[in-house]
Design an enzyme around this catalytic site. Structure first.
Site, short mmCIF file in Angstrom:
data_model
loop_
_atom_site.label_atom_id
_atom_site.label_comp_id
_atom_site.label_asym_id
_atom_site.label_seq_id
_atom_site.Cartn_x
_atom_site.Cartn_y
_atom_site.Cartn_z
N ASP A 30 115.69 -9.23 18.14
CA ASP A 30 114.75 -8.66 19.14
C ASP A 30 113.29 -9.28 18.84
O ASP A 30 112.34 -8.56 18.82
CB ASP A 30 114.59 -7.27 19.00
CG ASP A 30 115.21 -6.53 20.09
OD1 ASP A 30 115.79 -7.22 21.17
OD2 ASP A 30 115.18 -5.27 20.31
N HIS B 50 115.25 -1.14 21.04
CA HIS B 50 114.45 -1.93 20.03
C HIS B 50 114.71 -1.30 18.60
O HIS B 50 114.65 -2.13 17.61
CB HIS B 50 113.01 -1.81 20.42
CG HIS B 50 112.25 -2.81 19.60
ND1 HIS B 50 112.65 -4.34 19.54
CD2 HIS B 50 111.08 -3.01 19.10
CE1 HIS B 50 111.76 -5.19 19.04
NE2 HIS B 50 110.82 -4.07 18.52
N SER C 73 111.70 -8.30 15.59
CA SER C 73 110.58 -8.21 16.57
C SER C 73 109.47 -9.16 15.91
O SER C 73 109.43 -10.39 15.97
CB SER C 73 110.41 -6.68 16.29
OG SER C 73 109.11 -6.46 17.55
#
EC number: 3.1.1.47
Length: 508
Positions: free
Chosen positions: A311, A391, A261
């Site tokens: 991600d 996620h 992320s």
């Protein structure tokens, strides 16, 4: 109390051939050689956890998933979840199952001597995302370590962890730094906030690189203080001594950069900031990190650097102040690089449907991030997603709270999702010349019972995991050349580690 272990959240054992040791470090900034000036003088230490192959006979000593002080971390997670501050404080005083969750590693265990041809272990640095910490990705970090890799997991002091505790090297006093919430919709304020966070993260990575070099040299000394006992500091210094000369960190391009992320975005920004250091004459470019050209980090980041991205949250990369850097391709696309063969991107199914972010990610990993020229001269990056994944499926939370994540995020098989991610990461490393142990038969989902038993360094290729026609159930390839129009992504989906979208919008 016989029922208690059955309801306590826990982790499955790692599947690689090695036992895993772990050590938790907090190093004074003053004892390290920083390649760049500090963006925040109040941050006096850098913190990270190391996962490493250890002796199978090493003494068992459990490591709790929640680090000390446990009550403070529970309070912080309650605040992060949007709870009223008073409720968060009360919540922390009740017995909580997370207090008892442990990581399947051996604390400060005797390290295993590297048995690779180089007599050194490969090294991966893994940067956490929003709501993460140095423990929040313990299962994927530990899985990599069980295959013969030393993994360094920083805890960033940029306000992205629910809480982190910064210790004064002089007094030993500890102060908390809590999560700093920001919107996920582009605006000047949001970009400024993310720029400031990246300045801290990139500076920390430069310090951690120096700490890794000192660890390999055996000169990373851990003094006793009010937070670490004399016995604990002695154990940590023993780990330093045992890992001396065991890390493959001196050859340019030898350290693998990985993250999830915001951590994935951090690694893209870091590798490009270092590689393109002092190359811009664009007056609008405001670099977030400018390491000294004589520093060791500038020799480490090369077109051969392997980058593993889970991600990736692209918005921080689109800041107007760093637009020039965005327009530059990843270092692997330099004439001497192998192109996308050095890049792995694994998305969750949720992120694969976030069109703006997906488009930006494809551009970020292309030969021309501006989108002006989509012709290809080098290999494309490896790009996949597992179905029914969210996620948080690439963190520990899917395993810790499988029922909650199934109901809230429609994610399934959290352990298998992490195995697929780890298989892809390991195979990408093999393809780039890193000597790591073979994928376990149970992870490879082999039906052939005559499949040979792994020896410690039978680096059998797990080719199916990176093949677009590998036939792996629920493992979907993404075409990077499909739909790479330039588009600044907006926060239309949940990019926070824990929260559903409605709660994000209420608290942004």
């Amino acid at each position: 109390m016989s029922w208690f272990p059955r309801i306590t959240p826990g982790f499955p054992q790692y599947t690689g051939p090695y036992s895993v040791g772990s050590a938790d470090f907090e190093i004074p900034v003053s004892s390290l050689d920083s390649p760049a000036s500090s963006p925040d003088s109040s941050i006096s230490t850098v913190a990270f956890r190391i996962f490493y192959p250890c002796e199978a006979s090493a003494r068992e000593k459990a490591v709790k998933w929640l680090t000390y002080p446990h009550r403070g971390y529970v309070q912080a997670y309650a605040r992060f979840l949007g709870a009223h501050n008073l409720f968060a404080q009360l919540f922390s005083y009740f017995p909580h199952l997370l207090y008892y969750a442990t990581i399947p590693v051996k604390a400060n265990a005797e390290s295993l001597q590297a048995n690779t041809e180089s007599q050194r272990w490969p090294v991966v640095i893994f940067s956490h995302g929003l709501g993460g910490s140095r423990n929040a990705y313990s299962h994927i970090c530990g899985t990599l370590a069980s295959h013969g890799i030393v993994v360094i997991a920083p805890e960033h002091r940029d306000g992205s962890a629910p809480v982190t505790y910064i210790k004064s090297p002089s007094s030993g006093k500890v102060r908390p730094l809590y999560y700093r919430r920001a919107s996920h919709t582009p605006s000047p304020e949001v970009y400024e906030h993310r720029d400031n966070q990246l300045k801290i993260r990139l500076w920390e990575l430069g310090l951690i690189h120096d700490a890794i070099l000192k660890l390999d040299e055996g000169s990373l000394y851990i003094p006793a203080n009010t937070k670490i006992t004399k016995r604990e500091s002695g154990e940590l210094n023993d780990v330093v001594n045992q890992l001396q000369g065991q890390l493959d960190v001196h050859t340019p391009g030898s350290i693998v950069m990985a993250g999830h992320s915001f951590g994935a975005a951090t690694m893209v920004q870091f590798t490009k900031s270092v590689y393109y250091n002092d190359q811009s004459d664009d007056p609008s470019y405001q670099p977030l990190y400018t390491p000294s050209t004589s520093s060791s980090i500038t020799r480490q980041i090369t077109p051969a650097t392997t980058v593993l991205l889970l991600d990736m949250f692209c918005l921080p990369l689109r800041s107007p102040s760093t637009e020039w850097l965005w327009s530059q391709p990843m270092p692997c696309y330099a004439p001497s690089g192998s192109g996308g063969d050095a890049l792995l991107a694994v998305l969750s199914e949720t992120f694969s449907k976030w069109k703006g972010n997906l488009s930006d990610m494809k551009l970020a990993l292309s030969e021309d991030p501006t989108g002006a020229n989509l012709s290809r001269t080098k290999a494309a990056p490896t790009f996949f997603y597992p179905t029914a994944s969210a996620h948080l499926s690439q963190s520990d939370f899917g395993i810790l709270f499988p029922r909650v994540t199934r109901v809230a995020f429609k994610s399934e098989e959290p352990e298998r999702c992490l195995k697929l991610n780890a298989r892809a990461m390991l195979q990408k490393m093999r393809e780039n010349g890193f000597e790591v142990a073979s994928t376990a038969q149970i992870d490879a989902e082999e039906e052939d019972k005559s499949f040979p038993v792994d020896t410690p360094f039978n680096t059998r290729e797990d080719w199916r995991i990176l093949a677009t026609n590998g036939g792996i159930k629920g493992w979907i390839p993404i075409n990077i050349d499909d739909g790479t129009e330039s588009e600044i992504s907006e926060g239309k989906e949940d990019i926070i580690l824990l929260l559903p979208r409605t709660r994000i919008e209420q608290n942004s």
